[in-house]
Design a protein around this motif. Structure first.
Motif, PDB file in Angstrom:
ATOM      1  N   VAL A 104       0.837  -1.202   0.000  1.00  0.00           N
ATOM      2  CA  VAL A 104       0.000   0.000   0.000  1.00  0.00           C
ATOM      3  C   VAL A 104       0.870   1.250   0.000  1.00  0.00           C
ATOM      4  N   LEU A 105       1.903   1.263   0.830  1.00  0.00           N
ATOM      5  CA  LEU A 105       2.758   2.446   0.924  1.00  0.00           C
ATOM      6  C   LEU A 105       3.554   2.672  -0.359  1.00  0.00           C
ATOM      7  N   ILE A 110       4.312   5.737  -5.460  1.00  0.00           N
ATOM      8  CA  ILE A 110       4.307   5.776  -6.922  1.00  0.00           C
ATOM      9  C   ILE A 110       3.230   6.741  -7.421  1.00  0.00           C
ATOM     10  N   ALA A 111       2.057   6.713  -6.772  1.00  0.00           N
ATOM     11  CA  ALA A 111       0.975   7.622  -7.161  1.00  0.00           C
ATOM     12  C   ALA A 111       1.363   9.074  -6.920  1.00  0.00           C
ATOM     13  N   LEU A 112       2.076   9.347  -5.825  1.00  0.00           N
ATOM     14  CA  LEU A 112       2.534  10.713  -5.554  1.00  0.00           C
ATOM     15  C   LEU A 112       3.525  11.179  -6.619  1.00  0.00           C
ATOM     16  N   ALA A 113       4.424  10.286  -7.009  1.00  0.00           N
ATOM     17  CA  ALA A 113       5.384  10.636  -8.056  1.00  0.00           C
ATOM     18  C   ALA A 113       4.654  10.998  -9.348  1.00  0.00           C
ATOM     19  N   ASP A 114       3.653  10.204  -9.705  1.00  0.00           N
ATOM     20  CA  ASP A 114       2.856  10.494 -10.899  1.00  0.00           C
ATOM     21  C   ASP A 114       2.139  11.832 -10.762  1.00  0.00           C
ATOM     22  N   GLU A 115       1.532  12.050  -9.607  1.00  0.00           N
ATOM     23  CA  GLU A 115       0.758  13.270  -9.379  1.00  0.00           C
ATOM     24  C   GLU A 115       1.606  14.516  -9.538  1.00  0.00           C
ATOM     25  N   HIS A 116       2.855  14.434  -9.125  1.00  0.00           N
ATOM     26  CA  HIS A 116       3.738  15.604  -9.164  1.00  0.00           C
ATOM     27  C   HIS A 116       4.613  15.642 -10.414  1.00  0.00           C
TER      28      HIS A 116
END
Length: 441
Positions: A104-105, A110-116
């Protein structure tokens, strides 16, 4: 951001930690890192300094009934000036294990990297944190041994992992393609007892002209004019395997012979009617494969990968040169790992000459030559796409006979001992038994 998560009937929450929780987060991370692992006093101090980390990092936690279960730190984008994203000190408490909270972490990071807008994530990890490494591999990370120059307080050289967003989905694509090409109902031919015999397909015209003494077209013509063709090849040398693979995969009417270890013979030699025509391993490989592959792939493997491998283990090479060659070698492995992330073989759907050169290097490196490398260096298993490729070729192509597998020390001799021509395979943190891992389907 707050996210409710239900796993195995348990309710968890992913959120940022409050400042009043920083001390508890540090204590939880110490608990996580000291059960099933070990840390130095200096690293313990870093784990308990969450308030200092929080000046430049977001502190993410997973809780269950308001109790801390896991945590990870990610950089605040407005302060993070690197081209690549990262995350730090990911840990799961004993009470939170078995629920996949590490997954989960990592997925959150990975989602944060994509978002930014970051295309790449880079991580450092201690060599002994093998559970974390396996977690990273499952999410598309691969080792970058050529970047591993950071030494921490315990004297350990940190491992480096990288993940590029363009790889997302490509590994799954490669696995799907592999499943599509698995022979239905076929037995596992992990080792062949005899080379396959089918109608010969031999010596197609070459699209790659030879240069100098390296003239596959001339060699093909000489072989075609003969009646009894033999290939003497050393199972212990990566340079010989491309020629052996050509004979068995193209079903050529050529007898492959392995001379006793006491005989001082070339690593590979092609003979017709008892006369040796060539001992040039590149020339023989190109002749037997028929020039069906683009030359730049073969040349990259021949010149940079194979020669770098031999350069590393050559005791006459000075330390600085050897280190440079190691970096070339591992950089090439990383390149081919990326190449194989979106396709089954280097040439696409059909195994070709470049693949056979690569397979020979991977097989002999893992089982033998890696013992000449430093302790923390990578094995083939550390590169997910190379590992899939190597084991697929080994298990499904019948290139390696049982006698050859015994000769290189992959299978035991009749008495149960292993040949170990290079000595026992080097320890690798990724799998418990490298030989067994190679033999698994």
């Amino acid at each position: 951001m707050n996210a409710k998560i239900q796993i195995k009937g348990q309710d968890f929450e992913l959120r940022e930690a409050g400042t009043d929780e920083y001390t508890a987060v540090g204590e939880m991370l110490v608990d996580a890192f000291t059960h099933g692992c070990w840390i130095t006093p200096a690293y313990r101090k870093r784990l308990t300094s969450i308030s200092e980390w929080a000046a430049s990092s977001h502190v993410w936690v997973i809780t269950r009934d308001d109790e801390l279960q896991a945590a990870v730190l990610t950089p605040k984008p407005e302060l993070h000036k690197d081209e690549s994203f990262t995350f730090n000190v990911l840990g799961v408490a004993q009470s939170g294990r078995g629920f996949g909270l590490g997954n989960v972490l990592v997925e959150h990071c990975i989602a944060l990297a994509d978002e930014h807008g970051y295309r790449t994530i880079e991580l450092h990890s201690s060599p002994h944190m093998t559970h974390a490494h396996n977690l990273y591999y499952r999410h598309g990370f691969h080792r970058r041994i050529d970047w591993e120059t950071m030494v921490i307080d315990s004297g350990q050289r940190l491992l480096t992992f990288t993940r590029n967003e363009s790889w997302r989905g490509s590994t799954a694509m490669a696995r799907a393609k592999l499943a599509e090409h698995q022979p239905a109902g076929a037995a596992n031919p992990a080792v062949a007892t005899e080379p396959a015999t089918k109608e010969p397909r031999i010596f197609l015209p070459s699209s790659q002209p030879g240069s100098g003494s390296h003239d596959p077209a001339r060699l093909r013509a000489q072989v075609s004019a003969g009646t009894e063709v033999t290939l003497d090849a050393s199972a212990l040398d990566p340079r010989a395997w491309a020629s052996v693979a050509a004979v068995r995969l193209r079903h050529l009417p050529i007898e492959v012979r392995h001379a006793p270890a006491t005989e001082n013979l070339p690593d590979v030699a092609l003979a017709v009617d008892g006369t040796v025509l060539s001992t040039n391993w590149r020339e023989i490989s190109a002749a037997l494969w028929g020039g069906e592959v683009e030359s730049h792939l073969v040349n990259t493997i021949d010149s940079d990968l194979i020669e770098a491998l031999f350069g590393v283990i050559d005791t006459s090479v000075d330390a600085a040169r050897r280190d440079a060659l190691r970096r070339v070698f591992y950089a090439r492995l990383g390149l081919f790992d990326q190449e194989l992330s979106a396709q089954k073989y280097l040439g696409g759907e059909e195994l070709n000459e470049a693949d056979s050169h690569l397979f020979g290097v991977l097989l002999t490196f893992d089982i033998g030559y890696r013992s000449a490398f430093p302790f923390a260096d990578a094995a083939v298993v550390d590169y997910p796409n190379l590992w899939r490729f190597a084991r697929d070729v080994f298990n499904n192509s019948a290139i390696v006979t049982q006698a050859e597998a015994v000769k290189i020390g992959l299978l035991p001799k009749p008495d149960g001992d292993y040949a170990d021509p290079w000595g026992p395979p080097a320890f690798t943190e990724t799998v418990d038994d490298l030989r067994t891992a190679w033999l698994q389907e």
